[in-house]
Motif scaffolding. Structure first.
Motif, PDB file in Angstrom:
ATOM      1  N   GLY A 230       3.295  -6.143  -7.340  1.00 39.94           N
ATOM      2  CA  GLY A 230       2.316  -7.399  -8.108  1.00 39.94           C
ATOM      3  C   GLY A 230       2.469  -7.584  -9.430  1.00 39.94           C
ATOM      4  N   GLY A 231       2.528  -6.556  -9.924  1.00 34.99           N
ATOM      5  CA  GLY A 231       2.414  -6.549 -11.524  1.00 34.99           C
ATOM      6  C   GLY A 231       2.229  -5.059 -11.937  1.00 34.99           C
ATOM      7  N   PRO A 232       2.251  -4.986 -13.233  1.00 35.20           N
ATOM      8  CA  PRO A 232       2.516  -4.118 -14.369  1.00 35.20           C
ATOM      9  C   PRO A 232       1.025  -3.314 -13.893  1.00 35.20           C
ATOM     10  N   PRO A 233       1.404  -2.102 -14.714  1.00 35.09           N
ATOM     11  CA  PRO A 233       0.436  -1.051 -14.577  1.00 35.09           C
ATOM     12  C   PRO A 233      -1.441  -1.867 -14.728  1.00 35.09           C
ATOM     13  N   SER A 234      -1.161  -2.543 -16.158  1.00 29.36           N
ATOM     14  CA  SER A 234      -2.473  -2.706 -16.510  1.00 29.36           C
ATOM     15  C   SER A 234      -3.005  -3.558 -15.300  1.00 29.36           C
ATOM     16  N   GLU A 235      -2.265  -4.434 -15.047  1.00 31.41           N
ATOM     17  CA  GLU A 235      -2.801  -4.878 -13.675  1.00 31.41           C
ATOM     18  C   GLU A 235      -3.312  -4.395 -12.205  1.00 31.41           C
ATOM     19  N   THR A 236      -2.561  -3.345 -12.796  1.00 34.75           N
ATOM     20  CA  THR A 236      -2.272  -3.206 -10.604  1.00 34.75           C
ATOM     21  C   THR A 236      -2.853  -1.282 -11.102  1.00 34.75           C
ATOM     22  N   ALA A 237      -2.889  -0.881 -11.754  1.00 30.37           N
ATOM     23  CA  ALA A 237      -3.803   0.485 -11.930  1.00 30.37           C
ATOM     24  C   ALA A 237      -4.051   1.179 -10.316  1.00 30.37           C
ATOM     25  N   GLU A 238      -5.161   0.639  -9.896  1.00 29.98           N
ATOM     26  CA  GLU A 238      -6.123   0.737  -8.767  1.00 29.98           C
ATOM     27  C   GLU A 238      -4.463   1.234  -6.958  1.00 29.98           C
ATOM     28  N   LEU A 239      -4.215  -0.116  -7.235  1.00 29.30           N
ATOM     29  CA  LEU A 239      -3.403  -0.285  -5.943  1.00 29.30           C
ATOM     30  C   LEU A 239      -2.693   0.884  -6.259  1.00 29.30           C
ATOM     31  N   ARG A 240      -1.487   1.382  -7.257  1.00 28.13           N
ATOM     32  CA  ARG A 240      -1.185   2.343  -7.735  1.00 28.13           C
ATOM     33  C   ARG A 240      -1.672   3.890  -7.220  1.00 28.13           C
ATOM     34  N   ARG A 241      -2.979   4.456  -7.893  1.00 28.61           N
ATOM     35  CA  ARG A 241      -3.373   5.343  -7.028  1.00 28.61           C
ATOM     36  C   ARG A 241      -3.329   4.929  -5.856  1.00 28.61           C
ATOM     37  N   LEU A 242      -4.243   4.040  -4.725  1.00 29.42           N
ATOM     38  CA  LEU A 242      -3.659   3.687  -3.829  1.00 29.42           C
ATOM     39  C   LEU A 242      -2.678   4.271  -2.585  1.00 29.42           C
ATOM     40  N   ALA A 243      -1.457   4.147  -3.516  1.00 28.85           N
ATOM     41  CA  ALA A 243      -0.082   3.966  -3.363  1.00 28.85           C
ATOM     42  C   ALA A 243       0.683   5.340  -3.191  1.00 28.85           C
ATOM     43  N   SER A 244      -0.849   6.357  -3.785  1.00 30.85           N
ATOM     44  CA  SER A 244      -0.306   7.944  -3.676  1.00 30.85           C
ATOM     45  C   SER A 244      -0.530   8.601  -2.906  1.00 30.85           C
ATOM     46  N   PRO A 245       0.524   9.476  -2.593  1.00 26.65           N
ATOM     47  CA  PRO A 245       0.596  10.030  -1.669  1.00 26.65           C
ATOM     48  C   PRO A 245      -0.077  11.361  -1.464  1.00 26.65           C
ATOM     49  N   ALA A 246      -0.137  11.988  -2.569  1.00 26.91           N
ATOM     50  CA  ALA A 246      -0.497  13.318  -3.320  1.00 26.91           C
ATOM     51  C   ALA A 246      -2.454  13.024  -3.045  1.00 26.91           C
ATOM     52  N   GLY A 247      -2.428  11.778  -3.323  1.00 27.78           N
ATOM     53  CA  GLY A 247      -4.251  11.722  -3.553  1.00 27.78           C
ATOM     54  C   GLY A 247      -5.045  11.542  -2.404  1.00 27.78           C
ATOM     55  N   HIS A 248      -4.098  11.728  -1.325  1.00 27.93           N
ATOM     56  CA  HIS A 248      -5.130  11.192  -0.241  1.00 27.93           C
ATOM     57  C   HIS A 248      -5.116  12.609   0.779  1.00 27.93           C
ATOM     58  N   VAL A 249      -4.418  14.149   0.661  1.00 22.12           N
ATOM     59  CA  VAL A 249      -4.020  14.713   0.832  1.00 22.12           C
ATOM     60  C   VAL A 249      -5.413  15.538   1.241  1.00 22.12           C
ATOM     61  N   HIS A 250      -5.668  16.110   1.971  1.00 22.19           N
ATOM     62  CA  HIS A 250      -6.964  16.239   3.291  1.00 22.19           C
ATOM     63  C   HIS A 250      -6.297  17.409   3.833  1.00 22.19           C
ATOM     64  N   ALA A 251      -7.432  18.092   4.398  1.00 20.11           N
ATOM     65  CA  ALA A 251      -7.829  18.656   5.384  1.00 20.11           C
ATOM     66  C   ALA A 251      -7.083  18.822   6.937  1.00 20.11           C
ATOM     67  N   GLY A 252      -7.173  17.618   7.260  1.00 17.48           N
ATOM     68  CA  GLY A 252      -6.000  17.693   8.363  1.00 17.48           C
ATOM     69  C   GLY A 252      -4.723  16.667   8.603  1.00 17.48           C
ATOM     70  N   VAL A 253      -3.985  16.978   7.371  1.00 18.44           N
ATOM     71  CA  VAL A 253      -2.687  16.255   7.033  1.00 18.44           C
ATOM     72  C   VAL A 253      -1.753  17.428   8.174  1.00 18.44           C
ATOM     73  N   PRO A 254      -0.890  16.559   8.975  1.00 23.13           N
ATOM     74  CA  PRO A 254       0.407  17.538   9.071  1.00 23.13           C
ATOM     75  C   PRO A 254       0.826  18.297   8.650  1.00 23.13           C
ATOM     76  N   PRO A 255       1.848  19.141   9.446  1.00 23.96           N
ATOM     77  CA  PRO A 255       3.020  19.787   9.044  1.00 23.96           C
ATOM     78  C   PRO A 255       4.018  18.647   7.504  1.00 23.96           C
ATOM     79  N   PHE A 256       4.474  19.660   6.402  1.00 26.62           N
ATOM     80  CA  PHE A 256       5.616  18.543   5.259  1.00 26.62           C
ATOM     81  C   PHE A 256       6.741  19.541   5.577  1.00 26.62           C
ATOM     82  N   LEU A 257       7.630  18.835   5.306  1.00 23.75           N
ATOM     83  CA  LEU A 257       9.277  19.290   5.282  1.00 23.75           C
ATOM     84  C   LEU A 257       9.082  18.872   3.449  1.00 23.75           C
ATOM     85  N   ILE A 258       9.678  18.975   2.299  1.00 28.76           N
ATOM     86  CA  ILE A 258       9.514  17.860   1.492  1.00 28.76           C
ATOM     87  C   ILE A 258      10.728  18.476   0.698  1.00 28.76           C
TER      88      ILE A 258
END
Length: 274
Positions: free
Chosen positions: A176-204
């Motif tokens: 809904g806008g450029p990075p300058s206006e949506t930087a926090e939303l883009r971080r929120l949408a980034s799966p790598a930033g949410h990885v934690h000890a309880g995540v399930p198995p991944f095939l990438i």
């Protein structure tokens, strides 16, 4: 057997726009024991595509033929609503599968998800954001868990702040806008930033010459998972572009997707059982 089901409704919209659907593919004959379920999330840059993409024979039909309950899920596209509406929808679909597990012979403790490109991104978020009340949304009932027990992420972004500017048109529409206006939303949408000890198995799965989603997006996700000593299988397609072929001008066809479907089947069998 295939059956279309309404899994949720977006408040404030007329019914013909609000209702969200998924298609269930049920194994026939019905297994004597409860079966695992796997949801497929289509690609299309979050702005195109539809759930019928999951009907390619190497996707949901393959899983249903091997004893899984498979679901192809529709979600709001970026032209309808910005992120996190797409995540709200797919979480609602997971919750619906659990809420209706008994009716369809599903084991609610064995739910997986897979997706390609934009769908792979949403699959990864399902695998990394379970329990985040701020990301559940209000498309469907929140009485059930949206957690998944296995994730296949193919050709998908994992860290939006490091995506190249060539993707600006697609990503600005998603957020809904450029990075300058949506930087926090883009971080929120980034799966790598949410990885934690309880995540399930991944095939990438990712191609080294992907012209749409750079290969280092997959590397970032793998590194984040390995930092927590998580179960991750990394399939590198040498010379593969976004279509996972060496020739980027060829359409997405059966090659190499048939083999990737069998790979995913083996992964889901190992992580979810059948």
């Amino acid at each position: 057997m295939r059956a279309a089901q309404k899994y949720g409704s977006v408040p404030g919209l007329p019914a013909w726009q609000a209702d969200r659907y998924l298609d269930l593919l049920l194994p026939t004959p019905r297994p004597p024991e409860l079966a695992p379920a796997v949801l497929y999330l289509h690609g299309g840059g979050w702005r195109a595509g539809e759930r019928s993409a999951g009907l390619y024979p190497w996707l949901s039909p393959l899983l249903a033929a091997h004893g899984f309950v498979a679901a192809n899920v529709s979600y709001r596209l970026s032209g309808e609503a910005p992120f996190p509406a797409q995540l709200y929808d797919v979480k609602a679909a997971v919750r619906w599968v659990r809420a209706n597990a008994e009716a369809y012979g599903i084991d609610p403790e064995r739910v997986g998800v897979w997706g390609d490109s934009a769908g792979g991104h949403l699959a990864a978020l399902l695998g990394t954001t379970a329990g985040r009340a701020d990301l559940e949304g209000n498309c469907g009932s929140t009485e059930w868990s949206s957690a998944v027990q296995a994730v296949v992420m193919r050709c998908a972004p994992s860290d939006f702040p490091t995506m190249p500017p060539e993707n600006a048109e697609v990503l600005d529409a998603l957020f809904g806008g450029p990075p300058s206006e949506t930087a926090e939303l883009r971080r929120l949408a980034s799966p790598a930033g949410h990885v934690h000890a309880g995540v399930p198995p991944f095939l990438i799965v990712h191609g080294t010459r992907d012209e749409t989603v750079p290969f280092d997006q997959a590397e970032t996700m793998v590194q984040a998972l390995r930092a927590y000593d998580r179960d991750v299988t990394f399939h590198v397609v040498e010379g593969g572009h976004h279509n996972l072929l060496e020739n980027l001008d060829l359409p997405w066809g059966s090659d190499p997707w048939v083999d990737l479907g069998l790979q995913a089947l083996d992964f889901f069998r190992r992580t979810l059982g059948t």
